[in-house]
Write a protein that holds these residues in place. Structure first.
Motif, mmCIF file in Angstrom:
data_model
loop_
_atom_site.group_PDB
_atom_site.id
_atom_site.type_symbol
_atom_site.label_atom_id
_atom_site.label_comp_id
_atom_site.label_asym_id
_atom_site.label_seq_id
_atom_site.Cartn_x
_atom_site.Cartn_y
_atom_site.Cartn_z
ATOM 1 N N GLY A 40 2.190 2.676 -5.243
ATOM 2 C CA GLY A 40 2.960 2.421 -3.935
ATOM 3 C C GLY A 40 2.929 3.572 -3.192
ATOM 4 O O GLY A 40 2.723 4.816 -3.564
ATOM 5 N N THR A 41 3.220 3.413 -1.779
ATOM 6 C CA THR A 41 3.600 4.514 -1.052
ATOM 7 C C THR A 41 4.532 5.527 -1.343
ATOM 8 O O THR A 41 5.764 5.157 -1.675
ATOM 9 C CB THR A 41 3.799 3.898 0.443
ATOM 10 O OG1 THR A 41 2.702 3.265 0.757
ATOM 11 C CG2 THR A 41 4.180 5.269 1.267
ATOM 12 N N GLY A 42 4.511 6.808 -1.389
ATOM 13 C CA GLY A 42 5.201 7.564 -2.010
ATOM 14 C C GLY A 42 5.692 7.909 -3.375
ATOM 15 O O GLY A 42 6.368 8.494 -4.110
ATOM 16 N N MET A 43 4.636 7.044 -4.318
ATOM 17 C CA MET A 43 4.570 7.007 -5.602
ATOM 18 C C MET A 43 4.545 8.458 -6.378
ATOM 19 O O MET A 43 4.234 9.499 -5.870
ATOM 20 C CB MET A 43 3.223 6.224 -6.371
ATOM 21 C CG MET A 43 2.095 7.035 -6.011
ATOM 22 S SD MET A 43 0.727 5.897 -6.424
ATOM 23 C CE MET A 43 -0.597 6.906 -5.903
ATOM 24 N N GLY A 44 5.208 8.399 -7.736
ATOM 25 C CA GLY A 44 5.228 9.680 -8.440
ATOM 26 C C GLY A 44 4.764 9.360 -9.612
ATOM 27 O O GLY A 44 4.162 8.543 -9.898
ATOM 28 N N GLY A 45 5.206 10.200 -10.769
ATOM 29 C CA GLY A 45 4.476 10.097 -12.064
ATOM 30 C C GLY A 45 3.286 10.213 -12.462
ATOM 31 O O GLY A 45 2.831 10.861 -11.509
ATOM 32 N N TYR A 46 2.461 9.457 -13.251
ATOM 33 C CA TYR A 46 1.091 9.801 -13.689
ATOM 34 C C TYR A 46 0.291 9.161 -12.602
ATOM 35 O O TYR A 46 -0.620 9.711 -12.292
ATOM 36 C CB TYR A 46 0.832 8.942 -15.063
ATOM 37 C CG TYR A 46 -0.546 9.153 -15.572
ATOM 38 C CD1 TYR A 46 -1.303 10.310 -15.712
ATOM 39 C CD2 TYR A 46 -1.386 7.876 -15.661
ATOM 40 C CE1 TYR A 46 -2.346 10.377 -16.040
ATOM 41 C CE2 TYR A 46 -2.752 7.886 -16.054
ATOM 42 C CZ TYR A 46 -3.218 9.347 -16.189
ATOM 43 O OH TYR A 46 -4.425 9.471 -16.716
ATOM 44 N N MET A 47 0.535 8.015 -11.957
ATOM 45 C CA MET A 47 -0.199 7.782 -10.828
ATOM 46 C C MET A 47 -0.241 8.733 -9.503
ATOM 47 O O MET A 47 -1.293 8.895 -8.998
ATOM 48 C CB MET A 47 0.437 6.298 -10.001
ATOM 49 C CG MET A 47 0.156 5.117 -11.247
ATOM 50 S SD MET A 47 -1.688 4.963 -11.529
ATOM 51 C CE MET A 47 -1.835 5.621 -12.908
ATOM 52 N N ARG A 48 0.581 9.326 -9.289
ATOM 53 C CA ARG A 48 0.592 10.423 -8.218
ATOM 54 C C ARG A 48 -0.195 11.653 -8.497
ATOM 55 O O ARG A 48 -1.158 12.046 -7.959
ATOM 56 C CB ARG A 48 2.034 10.954 -7.796
ATOM 57 C CG ARG A 48 2.077 12.012 -6.788
ATOM 58 C CD ARG A 48 3.385 12.436 -6.497
ATOM 59 N NE ARG A 48 3.472 13.545 -5.398
ATOM 60 C CZ ARG A 48 3.635 13.303 -4.128
ATOM 61 N NH1 ARG A 48 3.805 11.985 -3.740
ATOM 62 N NH2 ARG A 48 3.591 13.939 -3.312
ATOM 63 N N LEU A 81 -5.748 0.687 -18.654
ATOM 64 C CA LEU A 81 -4.385 0.903 -18.613
ATOM 65 C C LEU A 81 -3.722 0.092 -17.765
ATOM 66 O O LEU A 81 -4.150 -0.515 -16.906
ATOM 67 C CB LEU A 81 -4.420 2.631 -18.172
ATOM 68 C CG LEU A 81 -4.359 2.805 -16.667
ATOM 69 C CD1 LEU A 81 -3.838 4.176 -16.172
ATOM 70 C CD2 LEU A 81 -5.854 2.553 -16.468
ATOM 71 N N SER A 82 -2.510 -0.335 -18.170
ATOM 72 C CA SER A 82 -1.698 -1.090 -17.449
ATOM 73 C C SER A 82 -0.888 -0.411 -16.316
ATOM 74 O O SER A 82 -0.573 0.538 -16.415
ATOM 75 C CB SER A 82 -0.517 -1.618 -18.290
ATOM 76 O OG SER A 82 -0.943 -2.567 -19.225
ATOM 77 N N VAL A 83 -1.197 -1.133 -15.188
ATOM 78 C CA VAL A 83 -0.574 -0.730 -13.867
ATOM 79 C C VAL A 83 0.138 -1.831 -13.188
ATOM 80 O O VAL A 83 -0.069 -3.028 -13.585
ATOM 81 C CB VAL A 83 -1.605 -0.105 -12.875
ATOM 82 C CG1 VAL A 83 -2.370 1.166 -13.384
ATOM 83 C CG2 VAL A 83 -2.786 -0.952 -12.596
ATOM 84 N N VAL A 84 0.998 -1.556 -11.996
ATOM 85 C CA VAL A 84 1.646 -2.492 -11.348
ATOM 86 C C VAL A 84 1.849 -2.129 -9.919
ATOM 87 O O VAL A 84 2.071 -0.830 -9.661
ATOM 88 C CB VAL A 84 2.822 -3.081 -11.963
ATOM 89 C CG1 VAL A 84 3.881 -1.954 -12.048
ATOM 90 C CG2 VAL A 84 3.203 -4.669 -11.241
ATOM 91 N N HIS A 85 1.806 -2.868 -8.824
ATOM 92 C CA HIS A 85 1.979 -2.404 -7.532
ATOM 93 C C HIS A 85 3.433 -2.634 -7.080
ATOM 94 O O HIS A 85 4.046 -3.560 -7.566
ATOM 95 C CB HIS A 85 1.048 -2.904 -6.542
ATOM 96 C CG HIS A 85 0.739 -2.278 -5.348
ATOM 97 N ND1 HIS A 85 1.988 -2.272 -4.374
ATOM 98 C CD2 HIS A 85 -0.013 -1.422 -4.730
ATOM 99 C CE1 HIS A 85 1.692 -1.432 -3.108
ATOM 100 N NE2 HIS A 85 0.499 -0.906 -3.511
ATOM 101 N N ALA A 86 4.036 -1.607 -6.455
ATOM 102 C CA ALA A 86 5.526 -1.512 -5.907
ATOM 103 C C ALA A 86 5.598 -2.981 -5.214
ATOM 104 O O ALA A 86 6.988 -3.603 -5.476
ATOM 105 C CB ALA A 86 5.826 -0.626 -4.993
#
Length: 246
Positions: free
Chosen positions: A103-111, A132-137
């Motif tokens: 999502g916008t401003g995401m952090g962690g592994y996705m960033r 890998l499992s993901v999900v959108h904000a």
């Protein structure tokens, strides 16, 4: 009149450590029906929702792991869950263990992954079948809305995994993220020498994460709420990001 209307809206406590960027999505999804209250703020809210994460689990590979999988008890997220439950002991509580969240401003592994793509130092490995499992904000926000509307469906003190239901290949997720960056090109390491250099560049731990499948099962949650799963790769490729979009 508007002020009185706001007072009549029920309050819901939202705790999102390491996923604060999801809060604007939730606030928009709940607009007009409930008001979000920060964890620790004085409130008469009857419901508290925590956005935890699947990083709480100790596994670094595996397929469709459930909520009963072993967790890292000394991790920051495990401690945050304990704090959340203790602080909200007088309220109905729900913990959503969100997969890697986009999502916008995401952090962690996705960033970290997105930044690596942007810098042009991420490469595909041929025949990489890792998922890998993901999900959108935005999808997390819709699930929160459904919980606020019918909290009794989920019970109290329950823990649920939350994913996009697609569990994309690592390759496809990278391409979808690159698409959002003006369709940035991600090359493939094809020769033996290139593959060796790639492993050296990323290091053993990082390479393993990029080439190992780690997915989580959220059927427990999906069986209780009627919210369609949203494919992260499809969202990234098709969502219209205009001035009103998060």
């Amino acid at each position: 009149m508007e002020k009185n209307k706001e007072k009549e809206e029920p309050e819901v406590v939202i705790f999102a450590p390491q996923r604060e960027f999801v809060l604007p999505y939730i606030e928009r999804a709940l607009e007009g029906s409930a008001r979000c209250v920060a964890h620790g703020e004085r409130s008469d809210a009857a419901l508290a929702i925590m956005l935890s994460g699947t990083e709480i689990y100790s596994a670094d590979e595996g397929e469709m792991l459930g909520e009963d999988s072993a967790t890292s008890a000394d991790s920051e997220m495990a401690k945050a869950e304990e704090t959340f439950l203790y602080a909200n002991s007088g309220r109905r509580t729900v913990i959503l263990r969100c997969a890697n969240t986009v999502g916008t401003g995401m952090g962690g592994y996705m960033r970290s992954l997105a930044e690596t793509i942007y810098r042009g130092v991420l490469f595909h490995f041929p025949d990489n079948t890792a998922r890998l499992s993901v999900v959108h904000a935005a999808a997390v926000a819709e699930v929160c809305r459904a919980i606020v509307e019918s909290p009794e469906k989920l019970g109290d003190g329950k823990v649920f995994n939350l994913t996009d239901g697609e569990h994309p290949f690592f390759h496809d997720l990278v391409e979808a993220l690159a698409f959002r960056m003006s369709n940035k090109r991600v090359s493939t390491l094809s020769t033996v020498g290139q593959k060796w250099l790639g492993r050296m560049l990323y290091g053993k731990r990082r390479y393993r994460r990029m080439t190992s499948t780690l997915t989580f099962d959220d059927s427990k949650l999906r069986g209780l709420i009627d919210v369609p799963a949203v494919s992260v790769t499809e969202y990234l490729r098709t969502h219209n990001y205009d001035e009103n979009s998060l």
